[in-house]
Design a protein around this motif. Structure first.
Motif, PDB file in Angstrom:
ATOM      1  N   HIS A 265       0.787  -1.236   0.000  1.00 16.73           N
ATOM      2  CA  HIS A 265       0.000   0.000   0.000  1.00 16.73           C
ATOM      3  C   HIS A 265       0.818   1.285   0.000  1.00 16.73           C
ATOM      4  CE1 HIS A 265      -4.017  -1.913   1.506  1.00 16.73           C
ATOM      5  NE2 HIS A 265      -3.524  -2.485   0.429  1.00 16.73           N
ATOM      6  N   HIS A 289      -0.231  -6.715   6.987  1.00 14.59           N
ATOM      7  CA  HIS A 289      -0.759  -7.514   5.891  1.00 14.59           C
ATOM      8  C   HIS A 289       0.432  -7.836   5.009  1.00 14.59           C
ATOM      9  CE1 HIS A 289      -5.352  -6.541   5.949  1.00 14.59           C
ATOM     10  NE2 HIS A 289      -4.978  -7.412   6.866  1.00 14.59           N
ATOM     11  N   ASP A 335      -2.291 -10.857   3.363  1.00 11.87           N
ATOM     12  CA  ASP A 335      -3.373 -10.323   2.529  1.00 11.87           C
ATOM     13  C   ASP A 335      -2.897 -10.486   1.095  1.00 11.87           C
ATOM     14  OD1 ASP A 335      -5.293  -8.981   1.159  1.00 11.87           O
ATOM     15  OD2 ASP A 335      -4.994  -7.043   2.127  1.00 11.87           O
TER      16      ASP A 335
END
Ligand code: RM4
Ligand code: MN
Ligand code: MN
Length: 438
Positions: A265, A289, A335
């Motif tokens: 991210h 994650h 994730d």
């Protein structure tokens, strides 16, 4: 080949398959283990201490990573993949059985909705599994939902939409209580696609107001994990876009609010290990994650693209763990989206990559590193990390798995069991079901 109750699991890979596959590999494994023990001994480390530490590592499995993922273009499902949360539990139990370090599942609502959460919990427990952080979802509209999240959720301009998003998060906490979970992860897709579409300050203010209500609904022993993400689905601005906004929100909300770092991210080239160090230093690193990426939020298998970065992240985590003297327990979770592999094989490989990065970080000679840093001996300081990263720790990882009843070679063992093929005989399968793109 019968599927029987073993080690707290109702179904799984028959023990004799694991025993047989391990027997095939045992001699070579023990030789590798002795060689690694000797190598570590030369730098003053006891391999048994390293194995004992590896055995404490726990990483949560994402319920949304058990079925084949997809891209914006298509999804190519696999015969035998799970159709519901109960079948996902069966698959996670097998990953845990073989890898030994994934004892919990992280659920996502409403995707994992069930009629009876007590029964769901019992089913998981019977399979030897518990539950990690609950993930809310206010980035999609659901059937029968009153108000749309097209223009945001917790930060939406309309109070009724914010209220609906808050209520969903409170419901997630309720479900999590029944499941024995201890954290709620909130990631919102809120943001804007055009300059001028929304006011940065006002939308963050509204987000915080909503989050205050969610925070107030947390049980005392829970954590609220705030997950930032630079872009997507919003492509101009995002309300919680980076770790700066994330830590400000966590500090504003209170003690129980912490930051969650999803490795995919960030902007390309960002020094993620440094973000990890900063969050840990200020007591706000709440969770992870794990995944890997080349371009953006690719959700590729952990360690498949940049294993050195994963090692450097764990180097910071091990240092933070040392500094905090046992009070440092971020929730480690994966994730990932498995688009072209069998999801269970990807999760097995990822568990190994994460444990490997941890093991390598454990063998960094920290006293020597500090001394080189103090002397500004750049090459030797760097080589301290390089030496650890270049050490082949696979035998220590395999030993940790074997001692937990797992497999020396998890993927070979999984394939030997024909688990997926057997599931394909009983699970329903629709090759043209293209939804579920994560
Ligand atoms: C997002 C984010 C969240 C996850 C969803 C499916 O990009 O990573 O953690 O819940 O994807
Ligand atoms: Mn994530
Ligand atoms: Mn993501």
């Amino acid at each position: 080949m019968g599927y029987v109750a073993i080690a707290g699991t109702l179904q799984g890979i028959p023990q004799d398959v694991i025993t047989r596959d391990n027997a095939r590999l045992m001699e070579a494994h023990l030789a590798d283990y002795d060689a690694l023990a000797a190598r570590l001994d030369r730098i003053g480390l006891d391999i048994e201490d390293i194995v004992a530490k590896i055995m404490t590592l726990e990483v949560g499995l994402p319920s949304w990573g058990l079925v084949t993922g997809g891209t914006r273009f298509s999804r190519y499902p696999l015969a035998g993949e799970p159709n519901n949360i109960f079948e996902k539990i069966e698959d996670c139990a097998v990953v845990q059985q073989l890898a030994g370090l994934t004892p919990r599942m992280s659920l996502h609502f409403p995707w994992d909705k069930a009629d009876d959460y007590i029964a769901l919990r019992q089913y998981a427990e019977a399979h030897g599994l518990g539950f990690d952080a609950i993930n809310s979802n206010t980035f999609q509209d659901q059937k029968d939902q009153k108000r749309s999240y097209k223009f945001g959720s917790l930060s939406h301009s309309h109070p009724a939409t914010r209220q609906q998003a808050v209520e969903h998060n409170l419901e997630c906490i309720e479900i999590g209580r029944k499941l024995g979970s201890k954290a709620l992860t909130v990631w919102v897709g809120d943001g804007s696609n055009f300059p001028g579409q929304s006011e940065f300050t006002d939308s963050l203010e509204r987000y915080l107001d909503s989050m205050r209500v969610v925070y107030a609904g947390l049980p005392d022993d829970w954590r609220l994990l705030i997950e930032h993400k630079m872009f997507e689905p919003a492509f101009y601005s995002t309300v919680v876009q980076d770790w700066g906004t994330s830590i400000l929100c966590a500090q504003t909300l209170g003690e129980k609010a912490q930051c969650l770092v999803d490795l995919g991210h960030h902007a390309q080239g960002v020094n993620i290990e440094m973000i990890v160090a900063r969050l840990a230093q200020f007591g706000k690193l709440g969770g992870f994650h794990f995944n890997d990426s080349k371009y953006g939020d690719d959700d590729l298998d952990s360690g498949s693209i940049n294993p050195f970065q994963l090692f450097l992240v764990f180097n910071e985590l091990v240092y933070a763990e040392k500094r905090a003297k046992g009070r440092f327990r971020p929730a480690y979770m994966m994730d990932q989206s498995h688009n072209v592999t069998d999801p269970m094989e990807s999760l097995l490989n990822s568990a190994r990559a994460i444990a490997g990065a941890y093991a390598k970080a454990l063998i960094v000679d920290r006293a020597a590193l500090k001394a080189y840093q103090a002397d500004n001996d750049v090459i030797m300081a760097h080589n301290c990390l390089r030496l650890a990263f270049e050490t082949d720790v696979r035998a220590a990882l395999a030993m940790a798995r074997v001692r937990k009843g797992g497999a020396i070679d998890p993927i070979a063992c999984y394939r030997a069991s024909s688990y997926r093929a057997l599931k394909a005989e009983t699970r329903k399968f629709d090759p043209y079901l293209h939804g579920g793109i994560v």
